[in-house]
Design an enzyme around this catalytic site. Structure first.
Site, PDB file in Angstrom:
ATOM      1  CD  GLU A   1      -2.978  -0.971   2.348  1.00 12.81           C
ATOM      2  OE1 GLU A   1      -2.893  -0.012   3.131  1.00 12.81           O
ATOM      3  OE2 GLU A   1      -3.879  -1.822   2.412  1.00 12.81           O
TER       4      GLU A   1
ATOM      5  CD  GLU B 164      -3.566  -5.762   4.152  1.00  6.75           C
ATOM      6  OE1 GLU B 164      -4.390  -4.957   4.658  1.00  6.75           O
ATOM      7  OE2 GLU B 164      -2.340  -5.586   4.172  1.00  6.75           O
TER       8      GLU B 164
END
Ligand code: FCB
Length: 497
Positions: free
Chosen positions: A223, A404
């Site tokens: 991320e 995720e």
């Protein structure tokens, strides 16, 4: 000012007034995502299977054979052992030990003590029937100061972990960087400093040469957007800055670091696959106005295309570059050849999906769906379908993995030793179903890693939010399978819902 308001204000500051004027140039848009291909993927069907235990499912959706059911964690969030075996300090050590930065002053010093209990945790994974485990490697265990000779004891820990996974029939998926930058590199400018990207390439090379024979799948940077937004816009994550100009230079250097790691893997002659791990947010207009549509388009540029386009098309999106301006630190920081490095061919894309975003004509965001225990997370499973199909439609049939997806629940350990997290079962069932529908519509989704295997240190939220399938009783470090973990085990066994 609340954290949320501060984040919104800073977010807005990052988007200039041109947002409202941005031209709508053909993005079909996550909001309008339709089917990618009509042909169903072989082996993925909707014939009924046995219903999972734990309730909350009717038993109808079967996934492709060998689907990689998994769970995810990250080093700083679970390992603890902050000062052991030659580990250096990371920005998260510094940040969490700074008063007022994390809830209750929590730190990752002990976390879930996974560094010492990894064997027990490996057994838990086997008991759950996991086929894939996504974890991250702590850079400062490998190079205490972010450069120089590797620390063998750090490499040995991950070698033991990876070997333990293989012994239990679980495929390792390793992330090279999950936000825990060595503090020494931060002191030298952190991700604002181009040299940090070069250091990352050198660190990646060390890891590939040490573990490359045993790790079939690698993820580069977890991320990058969160480092940009939380670390450099809102400042509620390490390194705690509020500097929009620096933020997007950081974005470029993170993307560059990604590309350098991809090249390091190829140069090391390692066979494993590699790709980026991006948290993607489907962005939808909050209303039917042209202003909202235009603002949504630019918002999507900052949330998604900045990272996707640079890797998959070799160019940053023009609307975002124009919005940042030719004089911005980011645009001035892009050198000839950088985009070619960033766009080095990858083997897979890791998608992390948590929430949709609804954008008004003013470039602000609004909430449309109930939130979880995390104020930023609206529960909208359809967004999973939208983002998966959109990525496949816009960037081609690159193999996808979900690395995720999950939610925090107010989990408590009952006197009878159970943890009843029915809301997590509902959430996962609905998101699995959305992913299954995307597969049926042609999305090459290979695996799905629930966030998270264990309750852990949730960054600025400390230990208050519990995201795990497995409850961690922190005072004793006892692990207890939540009801969702039992349910997930049956989903895995049945290869579907
Ligand atoms: C993601 C992070 C992960 C965890 C979840 C809840 O953004 O990658 O470490 O904090 O959110």
């Amino acid at each position: 000012m609340s954290l949320l308001t501060r984040r919104r204000l800073l977010r807005r500051a990052a988007l200039s007034a041109t947002a409202a004027r941005a031209v709508r140039t053909g993005l079909a848009g996550a909001a309008a995502a339709g089917t990618v291909a009509s042909a169903a993927v072989a082996g993925c069907d909707d014939t009924p299977g046995p219903a999972p235990e734990g309730g909350a499912s009717s038993g109808a959706l079967r996934f492709p054979p060998d689907f990689g059911w998994g769970a995810a964690t990250s080093a700083y969030q679970i390992e603890g052992a902050a000062k052991e075996d030659g580990r250096g300090e990371s920005v998260w050590d510094t940040f969490s030990r700074t008063p007022g930065r994390t809830r209750n002053g929590d730190t990752g010093d002990v976390a879930a003590d996974h560094y010492h209990r990894y064997a027990e945790d490996l057994d838990l994974m086997r008991d759950l029937g996991l086929r894939s485990y996504r974890f991250s490697i702590s850079w400062s265990r490998i190079q205490a100061d972010g450069s120089g000779r590797p620390n063998q004891r750090g490499l040995d820990f991950y070698r033991r972990l990876v070997d333990g996974l293989h012994e239990r029939g679980i495929a390792p998926m390793a992330t090279l960087f999950h936000w825990d930058l060595p503090q020494a590199l931060q002191d030298a400018g952190g991700w604002e400093n181009r040299d940090t990207a070069e250091r990352f390439g050198a660190y990646a090379d060390i890891v590939f040469r040490a573990l490359g024979d045993r790790v079939p799948a690698w993820l580069t940077i977890n991320e990058p957007k969160t480092v940009v937004q939380n670390g450099y816009l809102s400042g509620h994550h390490a390194p705690g800055r509020q500097d929009p100009a620096a933020a997007y230079l950081v974005a470029h250097h993170l993307q560059l670091a990604h590309g350098l790691a991809v090249r390091a893997l190829r140069a090391a002659g390692v066979e494993g696959r590699i790709g980026p791990a991006l948290n993607l947010h489907p962005c939808y207009p909050a209303d039917d106005t042209a202003e909202a549509a235009a603002a949504t388009r630019l918002y999507d540029g900052y949330e998604n295309r900045l990272y996707l386009d640079s890797v998959f098309t070799g160019a940053y999106p023009q609307d975002v570059l124009a919005d940042l301006g030719a004089d911005s630190r980011m645009v001035r920081g892009i050198r000839d050849g950088d985009l070619a490095v960033i766009a080095s061919p990858v083997d897979l894309l890791a998608v992390q999906y948590y929430t949709p975003i609804y954008v008004t004509g003013q470039g602000t965001t609004v909430r449309k769906w109930p939130t979880s225990g995390a104020e930023w997370q609206q529960i909208y499973p359809e967004g999973m379908y939208d983002i998966l199909t959109r990525v496949t439609r816009d960037y081609g049939p690159i193999p996808l993995t979900i690395t995720e997806n999950g939610l925090p629940c107010p989990d408590t350990l009952a006197p009878d030793g159970t943890v009843d997290d029915t809301a997590r079962i509902d959430f996962l069932r609905d998101h699995f179903a959305a992913a299954h529908r995307a597969i049926l519509d042609g999305v090459p989704l290979e695996s799905y890693h629930v966030w998270s295997l264990l309750d852990n240190f949730e960054w600025a939220e400390g230990y208050d939010q519990r995201w795990g399938l497995v409850y961690v009783d922190y005072p004793t470090q006892r692990r207890v399978l939540k009801r969702s973990a039992h349910w997930y085990r049956t989903v895995i066994r049945n290869n579907g819902l």
